[in-house]
Design a protein around this motif. Sequence first.
Motif, short mmCIF file in Angstrom:
data_model
loop_
_atom_site.label_atom_id
_atom_site.label_comp_id
_atom_site.label_asym_id
_atom_site.label_seq_id
_atom_site.Cartn_x
_atom_site.Cartn_y
_atom_site.Cartn_z
N LEU A 58 0.84 -1.21 0.00
CA LEU A 58 0.00 0.00 0.00
C LEU A 58 0.87 1.25 0.00
N ASP A 59 1.94 1.19 0.79
CA ASP A 59 2.83 2.36 0.87
C ASP A 59 3.52 2.61 -0.47
N ALA A 60 3.96 1.53 -1.11
CA ALA A 60 4.62 1.68 -2.42
C ALA A 60 3.60 2.15 -3.47
N ALA A 61 2.35 1.70 -3.34
CA ALA A 61 1.32 2.09 -4.32
C ALA A 61 1.00 3.57 -4.24
N ARG A 62 1.14 4.14 -3.04
CA ARG A 62 0.78 5.57 -2.92
C ARG A 62 1.86 6.44 -3.54
N CYS A 63 3.09 5.94 -3.65
CA CYS A 63 4.12 6.79 -4.27
C CYS A 63 4.72 6.15 -5.52
N ALA A 64 3.97 5.22 -6.14
CA ALA A 64 4.54 4.50 -7.29
C ALA A 64 4.70 5.38 -8.53
N ARG A 65 3.72 6.20 -8.81
CA ARG A 65 3.76 7.07 -10.00
C ARG A 65 3.37 8.48 -9.59
N GLU A 66 2.99 9.31 -10.59
CA GLU A 66 2.56 10.69 -10.26
C GLU A 66 1.35 10.63 -9.33
N ALA A 67 0.47 9.64 -9.61
CA ALA A 67 -0.72 9.47 -8.76
C ALA A 67 -0.69 8.05 -8.19
N PRO A 68 -1.34 7.84 -7.05
CA PRO A 68 -1.37 6.47 -6.48
C PRO A 68 -1.94 5.48 -7.49
N ILE A 69 -1.44 4.27 -7.46
CA ILE A 69 -1.93 3.25 -8.39
C ILE A 69 -2.92 2.32 -7.69
N PRO A 70 -3.87 1.75 -8.45
CA PRO A 70 -4.86 0.87 -7.81
C PRO A 70 -4.27 -0.46 -7.32
N VAL A 71 -4.84 -0.94 -6.22
CA VAL A 71 -4.40 -2.21 -5.63
C VAL A 71 -5.62 -3.11 -5.43
N VAL A 72 -5.52 -4.33 -5.92
CA VAL A 72 -6.53 -5.36 -5.61
C VAL A 72 -5.80 -6.42 -4.79
N PHE A 73 -6.35 -6.76 -3.65
CA PHE A 73 -5.61 -7.68 -2.77
C PHE A 73 -6.49 -8.83 -2.28
N ALA A 74 -5.80 -9.92 -1.91
CA ALA A 74 -6.50 -11.12 -1.43
C ALA A 74 -6.75 -11.01 0.06
N SER A 75 -8.03 -10.99 0.42
CA SER A 75 -8.39 -11.19 1.82
C SER A 75 -8.95 -12.62 1.92
N SER A 76 -9.71 -12.88 2.94
CA SER A 76 -10.13 -14.28 3.14
C SER A 76 -11.41 -14.36 3.96
N ALA A 77 -12.14 -15.45 3.76
CA ALA A 77 -13.32 -15.73 4.59
C ALA A 77 -12.92 -15.93 6.05
N ALA A 78 -11.61 -16.14 6.30
CA ALA A 78 -11.14 -16.34 7.67
C ALA A 78 -11.36 -15.09 8.54
N VAL A 79 -11.63 -13.94 7.92
CA VAL A 79 -11.88 -12.73 8.73
C VAL A 79 -13.16 -12.87 9.55
N TYR A 80 -14.09 -13.73 9.10
CA TYR A 80 -15.40 -13.82 9.78
C TYR A 80 -15.34 -14.62 11.07
N GLY A 81 -14.36 -15.52 11.19
CA GLY A 81 -14.36 -16.41 12.35
C GLY A 81 -15.46 -17.43 12.20
N ASN A 82 -16.20 -17.66 13.27
CA ASN A 82 -17.20 -18.74 13.26
C ASN A 82 -18.54 -18.24 13.81
N PRO A 83 -19.20 -17.31 13.10
CA PRO A 83 -20.41 -16.72 13.68
C PRO A 83 -21.62 -17.65 13.67
N GLY A 84 -21.53 -18.75 12.92
CA GLY A 84 -22.64 -19.71 12.93
C GLY A 84 -23.88 -19.26 12.18
N VAL A 85 -23.73 -18.33 11.25
CA VAL A 85 -24.89 -17.92 10.44
C VAL A 85 -24.83 -18.67 9.11
N PRO A 86 -26.01 -18.92 8.48
CA PRO A 86 -25.98 -19.74 7.26
C PRO A 86 -25.25 -19.07 6.10
N LEU A 87 -25.33 -17.72 6.01
CA LEU A 87 -24.73 -17.04 4.86
C LEU A 87 -23.94 -15.82 5.37
#
Length: 323
Positions: free
Chosen positions: A110-139
């Motif tokens: 993210l830091d490199a993306a903000r100073c990569a060119r004249e303007a910040p460049i877009p970043v698409v990154f991998a997150s995960s379903a692991a952020v939810y933990g185990n809430p026990g909801v169907p969806l």
Amino acid sequence: MLITGGKWRRPELFLVTGGCGFIGSHLVEVLCARGSHVRVLDDLSTGKRANVPALTEVIEGDVADPAAVAHAMSDVDACFHLAAVASVARSTTDWVGTSRINLGGTVNVLDAARCAREAPIPVVFASSAAVYGNPGVPLLRESQETVPLSPYGADKRASELHAAVATQLHNVPCVGLRFFNVYGPRQDPSSPYSGVISRFADALARNSTIEIFGDGEQVRDFVFVHDVVDALMKAMERAGQGESGICNVCTGRATSIRELALNVGRAAGTDVGMNLLPPRPGDIRQSVGDPTKARDMLRWQSRTSLEAGLKTTLTWYHECLQH
Ligand SMILES: NC(=O)c1ccc[n+]([C@@H]2O[C@H](COP(=O)([O-])OP(=O)(O)OC[C@H]3O[C@@H](n4cnc5c(N)ncnc54)[C@H](O)[C@@H]3O)[C@@H](O)[C@H]2O)c1
């Protein structure tokens, strides 16, 4: 060179961190086939050079090293950030080491993306379903409270928060994708951290029994790697237009592990032997995502049926064993 509106324009140069890995290498293939220039930053810890087309520029380096990331980011038009230790299990034993890569690496990108060119460049990154933990909801929806249960999940959630800060503070367009259970060719079954489908496919290809932890009634949302690459490309279109956000990359379909084993057998045209092992501590019972936001925000939906995805995956494992 491309010509747009009468002007010469350099083809886009994409940086793909983790581009030699399972998901990254499929993305690199699609970008190259589209005529884009691709640079990969990968330490080859689980990825392989042979996974990407021979002419791809591969920088062997560590995403946790800010200088290596800044160097890899020079002249880049956009970045897909996939490099990570993609293992919940390893994050619980090597907390500091994995966090240095999984969170530290994202902050470097993210830091490199903000100073990569004249303007910040877009970043698409991998997150995960692991952020939810185990809430026990169907969806699981993106609005669901996140309660990660592992350092891996916590680092993915923290990466999302840092991305939101990069957008707010530095105008870096960032789209984070919460992948559910991704499967397909090139997922490494020899790794103890690999996905359940690659392990099942490998067992069948070797004519051995399928091992299931617990009663096999735990359910997951399996999404085929080609569909995931399509989501990554669509997310980059949004980020390229200055949009930011988080969304699930999932099918919305629940498949139990037992059902999966039967499906794998069916796709292979054989009866499967199942060996039930004691349940793994902390195994999540239900992890199925709601794909509505991806449909609305990315105009994406998974297209590959489990049956078709499994066929392609099994064929690949079979061919691998023959070489
Ligand atoms: N496969 C899944 O089901 C799944 C689910 C949720 C999220 N994800 C995420 O998707 C991304 C890709 O996962 P994958 O399944 O392709 O895993 P993978 O292990 O095949 O790919 C990760 C790549 O990152 C590289 N890498 C690891 N540490 C690095 C470092 N310090 N510096 C540079 N490169 C490094 C590896 O060599 C590998 O090529 C990861 O961020 C992972 O957390 C995957």
